[in-house]
Enzyme design. Structure first.
Site, PDB file in Angstrom:
ATOM      1  N   VAL A   8      48.090  -3.774  -0.327  1.00  0.00           N
ATOM      2  CA  VAL A   8      48.537  -4.448  -1.549  1.00  0.00           C
ATOM      3  C   VAL A   8      48.673  -5.927  -1.224  1.00  0.00           C
ATOM      4  CG1 VAL A   8      49.666  -2.485  -2.644  1.00  0.00           C
ATOM      5  CG2 VAL A   8      50.945  -3.881  -1.048  1.00  0.00           C
ATOM      6  N   SER A   9      48.420  -6.753  -2.223  1.00  0.00           N
ATOM      7  CA  SER A   9      48.488  -8.198  -2.023  1.00  0.00           C
ATOM      8  C   SER A   9      49.568  -8.784  -2.901  1.00  0.00           C
ATOM      9  CB  SER A   9      47.138  -8.829  -2.375  1.00  0.00           C
ATOM     10  OG  SER A   9      46.887  -8.679  -3.754  1.00  0.00           O
ATOM     11  N   SER A  10      49.661 -10.111  -2.899  1.00  0.00           N
ATOM     12  CA  SER A  10      50.660 -10.780  -3.723  1.00  0.00           C
ATOM     13  C   SER A  10      50.381 -10.549  -5.200  1.00  0.00           C
ATOM     14  CB  SER A  10      50.693 -12.277  -3.416  1.00  0.00           C
ATOM     15  OG  SER A  10      49.400 -12.825  -3.609  1.00  0.00           O
ATOM     16  N   ASP A  12      49.240  -7.669  -6.352  1.00  0.00           N
ATOM     17  CA  ASP A  12      49.377  -6.236  -6.591  1.00  0.00           C
ATOM     18  C   ASP A  12      50.424  -5.690  -5.634  1.00  0.00           C
ATOM     19  OD1 ASP A  12      47.175  -3.438  -5.948  1.00  0.00           O
ATOM     20  OD2 ASP A  12      48.906  -3.566  -7.243  1.00  0.00           O
TER      21      ASP A  12
END
Length: 193
Positions: A8-10, A12
């Site tokens: 997951v990223s910033s 998501d």
């Protein structure tokens, strides 16, 4: 062993959907990174690549969760299948078997879908940049919020005046050296944001 990889990223932050999908596929062990796909330092990905063994199955939500671009995706899948690991992407419904079981059609599909995923990401980035440019023209784009207060900069400047090195002064007030340097230059008029 059935192994899952989640990223997951910033943009998501919530991994729940990916984790729930992996549970439905009886994954026994999950490795999860919380970093941007562009970030090369993904410690859990490296742990997973070291942990996974011949005969294992790697299950990933989608192509873009595993690799940051088409070249990385192809290299990683080829490396894994070459080591005897099967790779499954749930969102794209693609499976890549290891060794001689590998289908030429699935290899072609990996290349095509990876290219489309990369194209889509670049289009999203382009639209985002165009949107920012339009917002700047209208005067509604404020940019990134300032992360350092005037009090912190004043304290750093005071410490520098008494001979404390910049790195130590920045640490003292809880900011990085590069951030302190940037704000010191901005306040002196040497840098424009």
């Amino acid at each position: 062993m059935r192994i899952g990889y989640v990223r997951v990223s910033s943009l998501d932050h919530n991994p729940d959907q990916q984790i729930e999908e992996l549970k439905l596929h009886q994954v026994e062990k999950v490795f999860m990174d919380k970093v941007s796909g562009k970030n090369l330092d993904r410690p859990e990905l490296q742990k997973m690549l070291s942990f996974i063994r011949e005969g294992d199955v790697l299950i990933v939500h989608s192509l873009d969760r595993l690799a940051r671009n088409l070249a990385d995706l192809l290299t990683m899948v080829q490396d894994l299948t070459g080591r005897g690991v099967s790779v499954t992407f749930l969102n794209e419904r693609l499976s890549f078997e290891s060794g001689k079981d590998a289908s030429p059609t699935s290899k072609l599909m990996l290349s095509v879908i990876g290219a489309f995923a990369e194209f889509e990401r670049s289009m999203i980035k382009r639209r985002q940049m165009e949107g920012i440019a339009l917002a700047k023209e209208r005067g509604v784009y404020k940019g990134r919020q300032r992360t350092v207060t005037e009090e912190q900069i004043s304290k750093i400047r005071s410490l520098l005046d008494v001979g404390v090195p910049l790195a130590a002064a920045a640490r003292e007030v809880g900011v990085s050296r590069s951030t302190a340097y940037k704000y010191l230059n901005m306040s002196e008029g040497n840098c424009h944001d």
